[in-house]
Design an enzyme around this catalytic site. Structure first.
Site, short mmCIF file in Angstrom:
data_model
loop_
_atom_site.label_atom_id
_atom_site.label_comp_id
_atom_site.label_asym_id
_atom_site.label_seq_id
_atom_site.Cartn_x
_atom_site.Cartn_y
_atom_site.Cartn_z
N CYS A 141 0.87 -1.25 0.01
CA CYS A 141 0.10 0.19 -0.02
C CYS A 141 0.92 1.27 -0.08
O CYS A 141 1.25 1.40 1.09
CB CYS A 141 -0.98 -0.07 1.26
SG CYS A 141 -1.85 1.41 1.39
N CYS A 144 -0.37 4.37 2.02
CA CYS A 144 -0.16 4.09 3.49
C CYS A 144 1.14 4.28 3.84
O CYS A 144 1.51 4.92 4.72
CB CYS A 144 -0.45 2.59 3.96
SG CYS A 144 -1.97 1.74 3.20
N ASP A 145 2.22 3.79 3.14
CA ASP A 145 3.64 3.83 3.38
C ASP A 145 4.65 4.50 2.59
O ASP A 145 5.86 4.72 3.15
CB ASP A 145 4.10 2.15 3.42
CG ASP A 145 3.20 1.53 4.36
OD1 ASP A 145 2.77 1.88 5.38
OD2 ASP A 145 2.84 0.21 3.68
#
Ligand code: NAP
Length: 337
Positions: A141, A144-145
């Site tokens: 992701c 997300c990261d």
């Protein structure tokens, strides 16, 4: 002392999954006065919560954000009368109606109709080293990261829309993004490919598979990937600080193995042109059954179909129970609600 499980609750329509399919089914079931209950599962909001820009959901002239769209869908479903529950279904018994579904909290739901809209989740390459470095340089992701890779070098594995979008997104942070694809042609839409090829920060390595994630032990972290040429088998190492795996998704249908028919990949079978499974009263919608289109808008459409099918079935049964067979005109009316 362990608290006793709450008493089972009976519902006319239970919906599993909080993505576009589940929320749309909820809106239609609620407006048909079925008082639906929607159980969110592990990822409330579904895959759109781990995406950023959405520019292909109809009705929005401006680019919108995936998490925002899902918030809107949840609020709409609640506004028309859906009860949204944050819980995870851990057991399902579809052998008789009402169907019994037990949640992680201990709550059991007895459902007259069930709409399965559990979606799909990211697939992994299946490497030991990939598992070892998950959360320490390996991610599925970028949204997300990606932030953690400011000024760094990352590899994205895959050749579909997700891989290309992740690669483009990562250029906001990373100094260098390398897309590694196992063929010499991308599966992604042409418009995304154009953006990819026009971006100076992105390099594409064709015809290669990621064979291993290379890393350091202390502190645990990725230092590179080992790539293999798919035809010649030649191996080479590429230094990087992170690997983003974007090779597609697997349907979340595990709970129903042995109870519902599914294809080899686990996608639930539904009747052609509809949402009915082989079990009367059980419907499926969205990515858990659709391996072809897999779009938010098609999932939403299927959620609508599943709810209308459930409404129609319950209306027919209510009429039959009252010894008053449903007329064709009434069935038509329900179908166009
Ligand atoms: P996808 O379209 O199934 O693409 C998966 C990619 O990963 C393919 O290029 C595939 O290679 C590669 N791959 C699969 N298994 C692999 C393995 N073991 N090792 C190496 N490579 C592997 O999946 P997706 O990109 O996640 O997209 C899923 C669906 O969502 C699609 O329908 C897509 O259109 C949709 N989507 C749409 C948007 C958008 O419209 N903005 C954004 C994201 C996703 P091959 O090409 O060789 O098969």
């Amino acid at each position: 002392m362990v608290a006793p499980a709450p008493p089972p609750r009976t519902v006319r329509c239970l919906i599993l999954g909080a993505g576009p399919a589940g929320y749309t089914a909820a809106v239609y079931a609620a407006r048909a006065l079925l008082n639906p209950v929607l159980i969110c599962g592990l990822t409330p909001g579904g895959q759109l919560t781990i995406t950023t820009d959405v520019e292909n959901y109809p009705g929005f002239a401006e680019v919108i954000q995936g998490p925002w769209l899902m918030d809107q869908m949840r609020e709409q479903a609640q506004h028309v009368g859906t009860e949204v529950i944050n819980d995870i279904v851990v057991a399902a018994d579809l052998s008789s109606r009402p169907f019994a579904l037990t949640c992680d909290s201990g709550q059991t739901w007895l459902a007259e109709t069930l709409i399965i809209a559990t979606g799909a989740e990211a697939k992994w390459l299946g490497l030991e080293s990939e598992k070892k470095f998950q959360g320490f340089g390996v991610s599925a992701c970028a949204t997300c990261d990606g932030f953690f890779y400011r000024g760094k070098s990352v590899v994205v594995a895959g050749g579909g829309n997700t891989a290309v979008e992740e690669a483009l997104f990562l250029t906001k942070f990373a100094a260098k993004v390398t897309l590694v694809h196992r063929r010499a042609e991308l599966r992604a839409e042409k418009i995304l490919q154009e953006r990819l090829f026009a971006n100076d920060k992105i390099e594409v390595i064709w015809d290669h598979a990621v064979d291993e994630v290379l890393g350091a032990e202390d502190p645990l972290g990725v230092t590179g990937v080992r790539l293999r040429h798919v035809a010649s088998g030649a191996v080479r190492d590429l230094a990087c600080d992170g690997l983003f795996v974007a090779i597609g998704h697997a349907p979340a249908s595990e709970l129903f193995k042995g109870q519902l028919a599914m294809d080899g990949a686990g996608y639930l079978d539904v009747a052609a042109g509809g949402a009915s499974t082989a079990i009367k009263g059980v419907f499926a919608a969205g990515d858990v059954t659709d391996h072809i289109y897999r779009q938010a808008v098609t999932a939403a459409g299927m959620g609508c179909m599943a709810a209308l099918d459930a409404v129609r079935l319950l209306a027919e049964e209510d009429h039959a129970a009252a010894h008053h067979p449903i007329t064709h005109a009434e069935a038509e009316k329900i179908g166009t609600w």
